[in-house]
Design a protein around this motif. Structure first.
Motif, short mmCIF file in Angstrom:
data_model
loop_
_atom_site.label_atom_id
_atom_site.label_comp_id
_atom_site.label_asym_id
_atom_site.label_seq_id
_atom_site.Cartn_x
_atom_site.Cartn_y
_atom_site.Cartn_z
N PHE A 56 35.98 48.73 43.59
CA PHE A 56 36.94 48.17 42.90
C PHE A 56 38.32 49.04 42.67
O PHE A 56 39.17 48.32 42.83
N ARG B 278 41.28 50.13 40.93
CA ARG B 278 42.14 49.94 39.40
C ARG B 278 41.90 48.62 40.10
O ARG B 278 42.62 48.16 40.29
N VAL B 279 41.74 47.97 39.24
CA VAL B 279 42.23 46.51 38.75
C VAL B 279 43.64 46.09 37.39
O VAL B 279 42.77 46.32 36.18
N THR B 280 44.49 45.75 37.70
CA THR B 280 44.87 44.91 36.23
C THR B 280 45.29 44.03 35.68
O THR B 280 45.77 43.59 37.05
N ARG C 127 48.62 42.21 37.74
CA ARG C 127 48.55 41.86 39.13
C ARG C 127 47.15 41.09 39.53
O ARG C 127 47.84 40.00 40.18
N ILE C 128 46.49 40.43 38.50
CA ILE C 128 45.77 38.99 38.17
C ILE C 128 46.53 37.78 38.06
O ILE C 128 46.81 37.22 38.94
N TYR D 288 41.92 36.31 42.17
CA TYR D 288 41.04 37.47 41.75
C TYR D 288 40.85 37.95 42.54
O TYR D 288 39.16 38.71 43.16
N SER E 148 41.11 41.12 44.23
CA SER E 148 41.16 42.35 44.10
C SER E 148 39.41 42.23 43.26
O SER E 148 38.68 43.63 43.13
N LEU E 149 38.46 41.31 43.18
CA LEU E 149 36.66 41.08 42.50
C LEU E 149 36.46 40.76 43.20
O LEU E 149 35.30 40.45 43.31
N GLU F 280 43.08 40.76 51.32
CA GLU F 280 44.22 40.25 50.51
C GLU F 280 44.97 39.20 50.77
O GLU F 280 45.65 38.93 50.29
#
Lengths: 430, 430
Positions: free
Chosen positions: B60, B62-64, B67-68, B78, B80-81, B86
């Motif tokens: 993954f 870094r996911v914040t 960003r979501i 979501y 990025s999950l 993209e």
């Protein structure tokens, strides 16, 4: 039920000095659409002077895109443009709106249109645009102390009212023509409250409700589309707000809207005008096209005949949610279509079914018959050259195909029914 | 169709060196749920080593939360999950998700629960949670070059697949038991593509599809819940993400989830674990409860008997969307219910109908029979003291009551049908 007067209305709450009643947000008065007479905010719907319809007058103050964008993803993001209090979203409600504006590229290509979006209100909680208007009416009912929510309905409204009443903790008693689609009857019943089938047309149901509202039986009832109509009707403005915001704060060049009573169309126009007046979108011309079913086309008939007056009809169409033979806002629809350079058109039941299937197979949107009317009229307007295929176009789907299954059931069937074997499958698709 | 191998899979695209294939976003491999063997990303679903189910493995980064929150109000926030690129939101798709998490205060009071929310997936485009999983499968089908989208279905999935295929410009050929509810049959047909009714149960349909996938007839077909299953199943994680985000980035104490194949429940658990691992929510215990209909309760039966193995059953229940007699992920459901301190429970058809009506009259949510199963099980778990009434609880409504009208049609009827007169109304409500 007595109508409100300017001077002294016991159910009214707006101050003559223009002071705000926070329960109604930016709304400051009721205003007659015909003669402009102003009344305090109350459960009133017709002008004492001229019997014209009352609508909400506002003092908006400053409204910004940023403030709206910070709001919830439902109609309450526009609470500063509606007759509701600032904290409206915190009360139990259906939170309708912010439905998808679908970029309908496949349908556009099929019809030869450059840019087409479908505003798909089947995504609302009870799967029609009626959740928008009812949400505003519930808030008005709370403000006026009504314990029972009521309406005359062609089906979608009945379900929206009984669902919203259940969530809000209000009683409900709603009235429909008894011959509606089964899905609408079940849906309007399942939320509790009372559902009364009337042997007659919607116009009969409507006349009955007008009688009831003058009787002690209906006292302290909020009829969302009668004595709460000025509030209720404002809910349709949110369609205009959402379309503009979802297009990137831009009004489309042309829009096709179904006409039952005509209220929705007039309020979409009002919404666009407000956005322009508030500087939230660029001022530009837009054309509003109205869509009816041939089997209930009093507005289309008047438009084509060049009349200003609507001659009531007895409906006979599969588009039951549009089957209002004596549309209250019909004359305003004519005005708006003519003023904006739009038109009014109608389609046959067969064209409605074709259009439902066209929208489904191109965009994966299963519309109610009313949506079929809109897409059918869109197709007809493009074919006749009335609608500009190069201009940015939006059409409304106001309901859900699951509620009008019978319209397509004869054709939307399995390709084949087979035993679970490859040989049987081969034979079936050969 | 050959299964993927670690070394050299012609349909695979992930690099052995761990380099990303941007078409799959953060997904880096397929991983066997049983033995942990890893495979390149391809249209594969079972482990070559042990025949265990394959699932997606990620890197993954870094996911914040920020960003979501900047993403669209659908599952692509979501991205990025999920195993998607993209730019996934820019391609024609149904944009499901971001359905309402309804604060069900009325129902909570009625059941004696302190805090209850209903995650209402009837708000998805085709009105079931299946739009979530299908959206991911469509992207996988595009990546693998499949021209036809297929599935075995108890009804909701068939409609979700044919609608999504229509929007995406893919062919569709879907398979259902021939005795499904009319609404599901019409809906799955109306979007075009081929709908094949199979004389038999869902398990018969599923076996037939397994045959078909090995045959040249089914070559180059993407069966969303077979050869695309690892991708498809990930869509259910978005339920966990949305619930947590809508609660203010918090995992609920307990959640009740319906079980058909069991896939959804396992992926909600996976989603919660990912959020914790990524530091997006606080690490805390949560209990997962599984809900079945008594007429198809193989997982509940195993749970109550203390077994680890599921004994297949022949379904007989009105909850047709849960009528999978041989649930593929049943053993994992048992594991998760036991590990988290939850339970598995079932309810009768009569309890399902009661629960549908209870949810409708308290919250204005008209659930499918599967939603009735969940609310019925919730009520049963509270009554038995298995579920803590003081803990924060979420239940899933995965479908729409309009698709299973027959379940309530006998009771959800007009209070009365009358002539349009006050006298008739007085008599009717006396």
């Amino acid at each position: 039920m007595a109508l409100a007067t300017t001077e002294n209305n016991p159910t009214s709450s707006a101050r003559a000095d223009g002071a705000r009643d926070a329960r109604f947000g930016p709304a400051v008065a009721l205003s007659c659409r015909e003669c402009g007479a102003r009344y305090d905010l109350g459960p009133s719907f017709a002008c004492n002077e001229c019997f014209g319809p009352l609508e909400i007058a506002y003092d908006f103050g400053r409204v910004t895109r940023e403030r709206i964008a910070e709001g919830p993803t439902n109609i309450w993001r526009y609470r500063s443009l509606l007759p509701v209090p600032e904290d409206v979203a915190t009360k139990p409600n259906m939170a309708p709106g912010w439905t998808k504006l679908v970029n309908a590229g496949n349908l556009a290509r099929e019809l030869g249109i450059r840019s087409l979006h479908v505003k798909d209100d089947s995504g609302n909680p009870t799967h029609s645009f009626k959740d928008r208007v009812v949400a505003i009416a519930v808030e008005a009912a709370r403000n006026f102390g009504f314990h029972t929510l009521s309406c005359s309905s062609t089906g979608n409204l009945a379900g929206a009212v009984t669902a919203a009443a259940a969530r809000a903790g209000l009683d409900a008693c709603v009235f429909i023509p008894s011959d509606l689609e089964q899905a609408k009857i079940v849906m309007a019943s399942v939320y509790g409250g009372r559902l009364i089938g009337i042997e007659g047309t919607y116009d009969d149901v409507n006349r009955f409700c007008s009688e009831l509202i003058g009787d002690e039986l209906g006292d302290q009832w909020g009829f969302v589309n009668v004595n709460l109509r000025p509030y209720y009707a404002e809910g349709s403005k949110t369609l205009a707000y959402e379309i503009a915001e979802q297009l990137g704060w831009r009004i489309p060049d042309q829009i096709v809207i179904p006409v039952a009573s005509g209220s929705q169309l007039t309020k979409v126009d009002k919404g666009f005008k407000e956005l322009i007046a508030l500087g939230l979108v660029e001022d530009k011309p837009y054309k509003i096209f109205a869509a009816q079913a041939e089997g209930c086309s009093p507005v289309s008939a008047a438009y084509k005949a060049g009349h200003d007056v609507i001659r009531p009809v007895k409906p006979d169409t599969i588009a039951k949610s549009l089957a209002i033979g004596n549309p209250a806002d019909g004359p305003y629809v004519l005005d708006i279509a003519r003023r904006t350079g739009g038109a009014v058109e109608d389609v046959t039941d067969a064209e409605i079914v074709d259009a439902i299937r066209l929208l489904a197979r191109t965009e994966g949107i299963f519309a109610e018959t009313a949506g079929g009317v809109v897409v059918g009229v869109l197709r007809k307007l493009v074919a006749s050259g009335t609608l500009d295929p190069d201009a940015e176009t939006v059409v409304l789907n106001t309901g859900d195909g699951l509620k009008t299954l019978d319209a397509v059931a004869a054709e939307a069937r399995p390709t084949a029914v087979i035993r679970p074997s490859l040989d049987a499958f081969r034979a079936a698709i050969a």
